[in-house]
Design a protein around this motif. Structure first.
Motif, mmCIF file in Angstrom:
data_model
loop_
_atom_site.group_PDB
_atom_site.id
_atom_site.type_symbol
_atom_site.label_atom_id
_atom_site.label_comp_id
_atom_site.label_asym_id
_atom_site.label_seq_id
_atom_site.Cartn_x
_atom_site.Cartn_y
_atom_site.Cartn_z
ATOM 1 N N GLY A 55 0.841 -1.190 0.000
ATOM 2 C CA GLY A 55 0.000 0.000 0.000
ATOM 3 C C GLY A 55 0.875 1.239 0.000
ATOM 4 N N VAL A 56 0.232 2.394 -0.138
ATOM 5 C CA VAL A 56 0.940 3.678 -0.032
ATOM 6 C C VAL A 56 0.178 4.562 0.949
ATOM 7 C CG1 VAL A 56 1.790 5.723 -1.223
ATOM 8 C CG2 VAL A 56 1.721 3.515 -2.433
ATOM 9 N N TRP A 57 0.906 5.043 1.962
ATOM 10 C CA TRP A 57 0.307 5.909 2.978
ATOM 11 C C TRP A 57 0.824 7.332 2.830
ATOM 12 C CZ3 TRP A 57 -3.041 6.976 6.788
ATOM 13 C CH2 TRP A 57 -2.692 7.936 7.768
ATOM 14 N N GLY A 58 -0.074 8.275 3.065
ATOM 15 C CA GLY A 58 0.376 9.657 3.112
ATOM 16 C C GLY A 58 -0.490 10.460 4.074
ATOM 17 N N TYR A 59 0.141 11.358 4.862
ATOM 18 C CA TYR A 59 -0.608 12.221 5.775
ATOM 19 C C TYR A 59 -0.155 13.671 5.572
ATOM 20 C CZ TYR A 59 -2.494 14.354 10.008
ATOM 21 O OH TYR A 59 -3.173 15.182 10.895
ATOM 22 N N LEU A 60 -1.151 14.517 5.307
ATOM 23 C CA LEU A 60 -0.884 15.948 5.155
ATOM 24 C C LEU A 60 -1.601 16.682 6.285
ATOM 25 C CD1 LEU A 60 0.355 18.250 3.449
ATOM 26 C CD2 LEU A 60 -1.758 18.282 2.121
ATOM 27 N N ASP A 61 -0.822 17.067 7.287
ATOM 28 C CA ASP A 61 -1.399 17.735 8.459
ATOM 29 C C ASP A 61 -1.496 19.235 8.168
ATOM 30 O OD1 ASP A 61 -2.188 18.736 10.841
ATOM 31 O OD2 ASP A 61 -0.476 17.994 12.003
ATOM 32 N N GLN A 62 -2.702 19.760 8.214
ATOM 33 C CA GLN A 62 -2.906 21.194 7.959
ATOM 34 C C GLN A 62 -3.455 21.886 9.194
ATOM 35 O OE1 GLN A 62 -2.484 22.378 4.094
ATOM 36 N NE2 GLN A 62 -1.044 21.015 5.131
ATOM 37 N N LYS A 63 -3.328 21.208 10.347
ATOM 38 C CA LYS A 63 -3.895 21.761 11.594
ATOM 39 C C LYS A 63 -5.348 22.193 11.391
ATOM 40 C CE LYS A 63 0.194 21.560 13.705
ATOM 41 N NZ LYS A 63 0.468 20.254 13.049
ATOM 42 N N TYR B 18 -9.382 7.367 -0.264
ATOM 43 C CA TYR B 18 -9.075 6.018 -0.706
ATOM 44 C C TYR B 18 -8.575 6.083 -2.141
ATOM 45 C CZ TYR B 18 -9.731 1.420 -2.794
ATOM 46 O OH TYR B 18 -9.543 0.253 -3.489
ATOM 47 N N MET B 19 -7.515 5.330 -2.445
ATOM 48 C CA MET B 19 -7.035 5.230 -3.819
ATOM 49 C C MET B 19 -6.669 3.787 -4.132
ATOM 50 S SD MET B 19 -4.659 8.528 -4.636
ATOM 51 C CE MET B 19 -5.309 10.210 -4.532
ATOM 52 N N MET B 20 -6.827 3.438 -5.414
ATOM 53 C CA MET B 20 -6.308 2.169 -5.929
ATOM 54 C C MET B 20 -5.307 2.529 -7.026
ATOM 55 S SD MET B 20 -9.661 1.105 -8.188
ATOM 56 C CE MET B 20 -8.800 0.061 -9.383
ATOM 57 N N TYR B 21 -4.140 1.917 -6.988
ATOM 58 C CA TYR B 21 -3.163 2.279 -8.025
ATOM 59 C C TYR B 21 -2.976 1.141 -9.025
ATOM 60 C CZ TYR B 21 0.428 -0.341 -5.393
ATOM 61 O OH TYR B 21 1.148 -1.325 -4.755
ATOM 62 N N ASP B 22 -3.725 0.034 -8.863
ATOM 63 C CA ASP B 22 -3.586 -1.080 -9.817
ATOM 64 C C ASP B 22 -4.657 -0.988 -10.905
ATOM 65 O OD1 ASP B 22 -5.640 -1.702 -7.933
ATOM 66 O OD2 ASP B 22 -5.500 -3.836 -8.455
ATOM 67 N N ILE C 214 -4.156 9.652 3.099
ATOM 68 C CA ILE C 214 -4.335 8.843 1.885
ATOM 69 C C ILE C 214 -3.814 7.439 2.151
ATOM 70 C CG2 ILE C 214 -3.548 8.487 -0.490
ATOM 71 C CD1 ILE C 214 -3.665 11.446 -0.933
ATOM 72 N N LEU C 215 -4.638 6.423 1.847
ATOM 73 C CA LEU C 215 -4.166 5.048 1.959
ATOM 74 C C LEU C 215 -4.536 4.323 0.657
ATOM 75 C CD1 LEU C 215 -2.715 2.998 3.637
ATOM 76 C CD2 LEU C 215 -4.866 2.399 4.755
ATOM 77 N N VAL D 97 -14.556 9.345 4.320
ATOM 78 C CA VAL D 97 -13.649 8.797 3.310
ATOM 79 C C VAL D 97 -14.138 9.217 1.922
ATOM 80 C CG1 VAL D 97 -12.641 6.700 2.357
ATOM 81 C CG2 VAL D 97 -13.233 6.800 4.794
ATOM 82 N N PHE D 98 -13.185 9.656 1.084
ATOM 83 C CA PHE D 98 -13.543 10.116 -0.255
ATOM 84 C C PHE D 98 -12.773 9.328 -1.315
ATOM 85 C CE2 PHE D 98 -12.904 13.105 -3.889
ATOM 86 C CZ PHE D 98 -14.226 13.160 -4.291
ATOM 87 N N PHE D 99 -13.478 8.942 -2.396
ATOM 88 C CA PHE D 99 -12.862 8.239 -3.517
ATOM 89 C C PHE D 99 -13.148 9.032 -4.789
ATOM 90 C CE2 PHE D 99 -12.949 4.141 -6.287
ATOM 91 C CZ PHE D 99 -11.613 4.306 -6.612
ATOM 92 N N PRO D 100 -12.127 9.686 -5.370
ATOM 93 C CA PRO D 100 -12.322 10.508 -6.572
ATOM 94 C C PRO D 100 -12.814 9.639 -7.737
ATOM 95 C CG PRO D 100 -10.147 10.890 -5.595
ATOM 96 C CD PRO D 100 -10.718 9.685 -4.943
ATOM 97 N N MET D 101 -13.756 10.138 -8.507
ATOM 98 C CA MET D 101 -14.417 9.333 -9.530
ATOM 99 C C MET D 101 -14.962 10.209 -10.636
ATOM 100 S SD MET D 101 -16.355 6.144 -9.885
ATOM 101 C CE MET D 101 -16.070 5.639 -8.190
#
Lengths: 519, 519
Positions: free
Chosen positions: B112-120, B128-132, B195-196, B225-229
């Motif tokens: 998997g790929v994790w990302g955290y963007l803290d904006q206070k 949610y993302m799928m990269y495959d 993001i996971l 949770v949001f999934f771009p579509m």
């Protein structure tokens, strides 16, 4: 749909299904004779041709190379791979042997090869040959299938392992080695030879009748037809089949159309909730054709043409039964099976093999068949299916029966495409050519068990029906795994082996030609 | 065998078959309300972020290249083709955006790929993302599926045609373009982002729960949770699904064994006269599972867990029916079908899609499937099959039902292997995140038709059940042919088109983030 279908369903078959025809017990009626044909009673051939045998022994290396040349030339008819090249190779070899006539014979499919060797002899032998081979299995080969590898088998000795090694290039080229040896030593064969080779046997010989038609008047003047074959089992035993079953090879295809389902391409699998599926239709159409064990055809009339074994077939069957029973364990081991069809006894399987048609699925294809999970609703599905026909069954008859049965079952949407079809063929054990072959086997102390027919198929009807000639497929030597990985033919058997090697196989062919001339 | 089987046979099913369960009419019970949910009543989002929109317009070329970079990187999870490289590409892009935390997260499968963007910020959104992507179809592609080709479609305008263009790399990377634009102009997002991403969605997300488990305590603190579509149809309409069906994807396999048939390799087809065939067994096993039309599952209990639609599902269904009926012709054209399943009406298919499970054959494979006729008796046969589950159905339950049904039908020799399985997922239309999304759509004059659920599947249960978070999959823009040749996403729509291009899709994502922050 839902409700309607459920109402109709006893499950996978429509309501108007006629009662299934049980497979008739084979033989259809009890035998009227207990007499057993005994090939040992045929006098052994007495001729000796030591100078020719010596020539064969002295030229083994060269003769083996001839076999390797043939198997190294790809000739996969189903994939049109090397076919033209192989035809030219066969013609070139006939020319080199001194055949006065040779020709690449065009047909609507792959070409044939004609050769005539006139020796001003009283008798003429037609030699049937096939120069094509089966496609290669993607896995299971322990050598390059077209390298002509020589492999030392711990049980058998030195074998040639290649596609076509035993089906049929090996024995065919061994026969030509024998011819070459006679010509080298005696300058003349005891019989005239007509050779008509085809490149579509593995496709069901769709165009061999065209080739026959071109030479029919001349072929009819011959005394018989011979097909060189490695007839020995690993134990050295020989069976001589007096006939072959016919074959009807079809594709059953379902596609999206007016009855529902995607028509042009696969769609996302989740659409199954609102779409019909051609794949489910094919599964149901197939299931409607047999009993749940897959061993009895439910198409009305399928078994009707089967006639009771005649007296000769009965005598032959009685003659082979002991051998068949003795070989049961070896046969199970060779096929890697735990039991016979539906738990039959070995004796029952002999009669099934001889007197009943078989109904087989050769392949299934639809949608995604790769690794892992791909979710699609395919727009088509295909099954490759074949029936091995006994005498009196015909492709036309089967097409009619299957079409009307599928229609009656509600499967009018299932398309039937015939890929090949020809009837069974039969030769009487009393024919001079047959007696010559048996006599030659007896000379080598290998009395053949004479089978009424093979369970397999070959287009021999063109000889037995069209040309009205007796046909013999025979030879010393052993090979196996035709249509499977690691196909092989024994070249130099292990000491003590009962199997003939290449040299002895060639000597058999020499004697057979003389035996026929003297018959 | 023969006699026995015939006696037992009503045909393709055993004698002890229970009466088939008819597919329940969907919905199972009549609706208790005629009230229709109307998304137009949700107040349109009023915020304006002109400087960000301007930045997006000014950087379209660069943003498009970001999408092409993603689709050019192969990432076929089923074939482990490019997966690692794609994971690294995603992480690198998150780093470049300024995410304080990024990581390639190992799992028992693809990482998997994790990302955290803290904006206070007060609110946190999980993306949610799928990269495959799906494997490539052997035929049907008019461009290189991994070249990132821009094609001018006469109807749609300029489209990006590639595997993953719309499922799901296109919209995902478009969302990140929106994030980049806000950061460039405002230096700060209105919400924090987690993001996971996973690389096994097309395999049924077998290991996504492992990934979730590693971050569960932090993910649970989020607001949704949001999934771009690309949610728009070619006509510009949007549907927002409040849930997805689950999936149970299995292989049904038959092989030679104690019950008969060759165990180790295919054998010559003529042996069918004395051998059992695993292929016939698979055909019968499949046929035993449904009515002859392939549209009703006969496995007892299959439909039992289906619950009647609740009030919210009824209101949503009532709300979408008019649009569903209006789209019927377009839907038939897109799927290339002449009729709906079993001749259903368009209204019936809406309820089937929403409230009933589907049962599909994704693929069939056995024996020889190449060109022409090869006569073999295969030693195995495989069917790939999937069930799309509605709420209350579970993989474990289906495995139990199918196993015992096949056993009862006499198909204990049929092996079931689960390739993936997870339950359905549901979000309430009253969740703040859902209202923010609908409000944003309304701002753009594209009032969504809100679906109770999709007929397709995604592993959203980990969000709705494990994390107890509302989930929204939404976005402006249009793409299609996912899981099929010539997959595409519209980049620059034709003048007059109702479909959003890439720039407007990115502006939607910008507004959604602010709308959620203000909700």
């Amino acid at each position: 749909m839902g409700a309607g279908a459920v109402a109709a369903a006893g499950g996978a078959r429509a309501a108007d299904t006629p009662a299934p025809t049980p497979r008739p017990k084979a033989p259809k009626t009890p035998f009227s004779t207990t007499e057993a044909y005994d090939a040992a009673k045929v006098p052994a051939y007495k001729g000796q041709h030591k100078d020719v045998y010596a020539y064969i022994d002295a030229h083994q290396a060269e003769h083996l190379e001839n076999l390797r040349r043939w198997v190294r030339q790809r000739s996969i008819s189903a994939q049109n791979d090397g076919v033209q090249e192989m035809a030219r190779l066969v013609e070139a070899d006939l020319k080199a042997l001194g055949f006065q006539e040779t020709a690449i014979v065009p047909s609507s499919g792959h070409p044939g090869v004609w050769g005539y060797l006139d020796q001003k002899a009283k008798k003429t032998l037609v030699v049937y040959m096939m120069y094509d081979v089966q496609p290669i299995e993607p896995t299971g080969w322990s050598v390059d299938a077209f390298a002509g590898e020589l492999v030392d088998d711990p049980k058998l000795g030195q074998v040639l392992m290649a596609r076509g090694a035993t089906n049929q290039k090996g024995p065919e080229r061994a026969f030509l080695n024998a011819v070459a040896s006679i010509l080298a030593v005696k300058k003349k064969l005891p019989v005239n030879l007509m050779i008509l080779a085809e490149g579509e046997e593995e496709l069901g010989s769709p165009h061999y009748p065209e080739l026959i038609a071109k030479y029919e008047s001349r072929l009819k003047t011959a005394d018989g037809v011979f097909f060189p074959m490695n007839s020995q089992t690993p134990a050295g035993q020989v069976t001589m089949p007096m006939g072959v079953k016919g074959i009807w090879y079809i594709e059953l295809e379902t596609r999206g159309g007016p009855q529902g389902g995607p028509k042009e391409a696969e769609v996302h699998g989740s659409h199954k909730s609102i779409l019909d599926s051609p794949v489910w239709r094919l599964a149901h159409a197939l299931a409607s054709l047999t009993t749940p064990d897959g061993n009895t055809c439910l198409v009305p009339g399928f078994y009707d043409p089967i006639r009771p074994p005649n007296l000769e077939e009965q005598r032959l069957a009685n003659g082979v039964l002991p051998q068949w029973l003795a070989d049961e364990a070896a046969r199970k081991d060779a096929l890697k099976v735990d039991r016979w069809m539906g738990g039959m006894t070995a004796e029952e399987t002999l009669y099934e093999n001889l007197f009943n048609p078989s109904f087989n699925i050769d392949g299934l294809a639809s949608g995604y068949t790769g690794v892992g999970a791909k979710t699609i609703l395919p727009h088509k599905a295909v099954a490759k299916v074949d029936v091995r026909m006994v005498p009196n069954q015909t492709p036309a008859q089967l097409m009619k029966q299957f079409r009307s049965y599928l229609d009656a079952q509600g499967f009018a949407d299932v398309k039937i495409t015939q890929l090949s079809g020809y009837p069974a063929a039969q030769t009487t054990v009393e024919a001079p050519l047959v007696k010559a072959a048996i006599g030659t086997f007896n000379k080598y102390g290998v009395t053949p068990t004479v089978l009424p027919r093979l369970a397999g198929s070959a287009p021999y009807y063109v000889f037995t029906d069209t040309l009205k000639l007796p046909l013999v497929t025979a030879g010393l030597g052993h090979g196996s795994r035709q249509h499977a990985p690691d196909e092989y033919m024994v070249i130099r058997p292990k000491p003590g082996s009962k199997v003939a090697g290449l040299a002895e196989a060639e000597k058999f062919y020499v004697d057979l030609l003389y035996a026929l001339a003297e018959a």
